[in-house]
Every structure is written in structure tokens, then in C-alpha cells.
Design a protein around this motif. Sequence first.
Motif, PDB file in Angstrom:
ATOM      1  N   GLU A   1      23.007  -0.404  -0.450  1.00 22.82           N
ATOM      2  CA  GLU A   1      23.900  -0.146   0.538  1.00 22.82           C
ATOM      3  C   GLU A   1      23.758   1.233   1.190  1.00 22.82           C
ATOM      4  OE1 GLU A   1      28.037  -0.543  -1.067  1.00 22.82           O
ATOM      5  OE2 GLU A   1      27.615  -2.564  -1.523  1.00 22.82           O
ATOM      6  N   LYS A   2      23.356   2.163   0.686  1.00 18.82           N
ATOM      7  CA  LYS A   2      23.335   3.606   1.337  1.00 18.82           C
ATOM      8  C   LYS A   2      22.120   3.364   2.293  1.00 18.82           C
ATOM      9  CE  LYS A   2      22.183   8.360   0.681  1.00 18.82           C
ATOM     10  NZ  LYS A   2      21.707   9.161  -0.499  1.00 18.82           N
ATOM     11  N   VAL A   3      20.831   2.936   1.853  1.00 12.49           N
ATOM     12  CA  VAL A   3      19.887   2.730   2.836  1.00 12.49           C
ATOM     13  C   VAL A   3      19.993   1.639   3.747  1.00 12.49           C
ATOM     14  CG1 VAL A   3      17.495   2.190   2.878  1.00 12.49           C
ATOM     15  CG2 VAL A   3      18.279   3.385   0.722  1.00 12.49           C
TER      16      VAL A   3
ATOM     17  N   ALA B   1       0.781  -1.138   0.192  1.00 14.48           N
ATOM     18  CA  ALA B   1       0.131   0.019   0.045  1.00 14.48           C
ATOM     19  C   ALA B   1       0.968   1.453  -0.054  1.00 14.48           C
ATOM     20  CB  ALA B   1      -0.740   0.141   1.457  1.00 14.48           C
ATOM     21  N   ALA B   2       1.978   1.351   0.673  1.00 14.55           N
ATOM     22  CA  ALA B   2       2.858   2.613   0.976  1.00 14.55           C
ATOM     23  C   ALA B   2       3.688   2.396  -0.396  1.00 14.55           C
ATOM     24  CB  ALA B   2       3.877   2.311   2.090  1.00 14.55           C
ATOM     25  N   GLU B   3       4.353   1.258  -1.006  1.00 14.00           N
ATOM     26  CA  GLU B   3       5.284   1.086  -1.973  1.00 14.00           C
ATOM     27  C   GLU B   3       4.224   1.891  -3.233  1.00 14.00           C
ATOM     28  OE1 GLU B   3       8.200   0.823  -2.287  1.00 14.00           O
ATOM     29  OE2 GLU B   3       8.959  -0.516  -0.908  1.00 14.00           O
TER      30      GLU B   3
ATOM     31  N   GLU C   1      15.935   4.231  -4.077  1.00 17.95           N
ATOM     32  CA  GLU C   1      16.324   4.316  -2.567  1.00 17.95           C
ATOM     33  C   GLU C   1      14.938   4.722  -1.996  1.00 17.95           C
ATOM     34  OE1 GLU C   1      19.215   7.627  -2.057  1.00 17.95           O
ATOM     35  OE2 GLU C   1      20.793   6.730  -3.124  1.00 17.95           O
ATOM     36  N   GLU C   2      13.961   5.307  -2.626  1.00 25.91           N
ATOM     37  CA  GLU C   2      12.642   5.440  -1.898  1.00 25.91           C
ATOM     38  C   GLU C   2      12.016   4.256  -1.750  1.00 25.91           C
ATOM     39  OE1 GLU C   2       8.557   8.275  -2.447  1.00 25.91           O
ATOM     40  OE2 GLU C   2      10.107   8.082  -4.172  1.00 25.91           O
TER      41      GLU C   2
END
Length: 328
Positions: free
Chosen positions: A282-284, A40-42, A266-267
Motif C-alpha cells: 500500500e505504501k509503495v 536483473a534489478a531485483e 518495500e525495496e
Amino acid sequence: MIRLLVLGTAFAALLASPTLAQQPTKLLNASYDVSRELFAAENEAFIKQHPGVTIDQSHAGTSKQARSIVEGLEADVVTFNQSTDIDFLAKNGFVSKDWTKAFPNNASPFYSFPSFLVRAGNPKNIKDWGDLARDDVHAVFPNPKTSGNSRYTYLAAYAWAKEAYKGDQGKIEAYITKIFNNVPVFDTGGRAATTTFVERETGDVLITFEAETRGIVKQYGKDKVESVIPSVSLLAEFPVAVVDKVAKKHGTEALAKSYLDFLYSEEGQRIAAEFGNRVNNEKVAAEVKGQFPDIRLVKVDDVFGGWEKVQKEHFASGGTLDKLYGSR
């Protein structure tokens, strides 16, 4: 001039024809049972980037979902929790045979593992897989015949037992049988098992994906339930694929790929992590590292020789699961 105007009007009308000008803007994502809130959020985030697009969801055990697609459910994409169910679609001509190469990390944007949820204060002092075979402990998890979530639980318990009993097959099978005998009710999917444990207050420990346990604690509060991370568990990858046969029919191939690509952005990864999943970006992953306890994860390939072998030896008709699970 009048003639040009008429021609221009006619051409504009032709472009406005749904069959020629309108691109498909609707997708159906068939997903696993406990992923409702996550997607739902994605979906909301993806739609903000693609105004006018609609994403419909279908949720059930992934084996049931795969069978439904073969039988007529027109899902454009699948976001499953077990690769064998996508392999089933591939064997039936719905998904490309090399689907694992279509997206990074063997087409798995994020991952989790079977974990424990207990009553507040952990009154039965449940710490690890061995506790599930105690006479005073009743575990809750869904039917492994219908739930990929539960098959991960079965394999994780089996992997622990292989180590604990040093490969003694008799002790391993006795342990698994004892766990099955301790289950008060077998629901068809992970979310139904959650309801049984949390709302009906049945059983002493719920075994489900860590992502689900984190969501339950957040929803119901630590004064009601708490999570327990076992000493070892099984890596549970969540593979995705475009259902080529359906997407081609709908003309949604490009939109379907864009949607699954978003899960790797990333989001998309931050949303997955917010809902308790461990991510590969890797960043997240570095941003959220402090939120996730360390755990030793073993892999199906290393412990069982791969999913194809697991399917034949454990989950096929007459396999080890049938032998131990019986007619429950």
C-alpha cells in the motif's frame, strides 16, 4: 597446549569443509519471457543485502519453463505469470500443493494486464479491443500455445467480447478468430513478439503486459511508439513459488524463501513499480499512483470461473483455443 592447538586446528579445518560449514549461496530463478530487466534489478538489490550470493536466471514462456523443470531444469524458485504453470509443477511433485498460501496475495507480489503498444501518433487510431478485428489492423502477440503472456491476451479479448456481444457465443468466437487471422507472425514468447513489432516494424499494435509496454516506450522513446490503455483488461497476477523438490536437493530452502520474500519488501516493490508493474504494497502503491492510469480490470475467477475451469475449457487439448486457433 600443543595438543589443544592441534585439535583446534583440526576442528577449524573440519568447519571449513564445504559439506559441513558452507551454506548454499546460489539460486536459479526460472521466470517468464519479458522479465529479464526486472529481475536483473531485483537480483542486484537482493545480492547487496546478501553478499556472496549468486542468482542465475532462466527466461522463456512459463509453460515451457514448467515443462523444463519437470524434465530436469534445476530451478530453486519460479517467478511466473500464470498460476496454472505452477499448478503443473505441484501436480508433478515439484511444488507444494498449497503453494498459494506460502506468500501474500495468493503468492503474487505484483501484477499487470494485457495492454496495447502502437506506432507514434497512433496512425490506425487503435483504442480498444474491438479495433483488433478490423481488416486494416494487424496485431502482434506471441503464440498462445507457448506463452502465458499471450494466453492472458486471449482471455482479455475474450472477456471484452463477452461483454460487447452480450454472451453471443457465435459472435465471440468469430471475433477471436478474426484477431488470430490478423496476426502476421506468432513468436514463441513475449520478448520475441516485442522484437517483431518494434525492431522489425511488423504489425500495427503489440499486445503485451502493460509493464512491457511502459518499458518499451522508455527504451525507444515516444517518437517511435506509444502506449494505449484499453477500456477493460484482465488482471494478470505474477505468482511465485519455491521449487521445493529442487531447493531441498540443493539445500537452498531458506535462501529461496528469503529471495521471494524480498520481492514483497518495500525495496523489491519499488523496483517492480520502476519496471512498470503495479504493486500490492500500500505504501509503495500510493507513492507511484500518479504514474499509472486508471483501468477496469476483470478477474479470471469472475469471468471464466477460475483457472482450473479455464484450463479445461480453453487451453486443454481440443478446447476452445484449439478450435479457434487451429493449426497456426
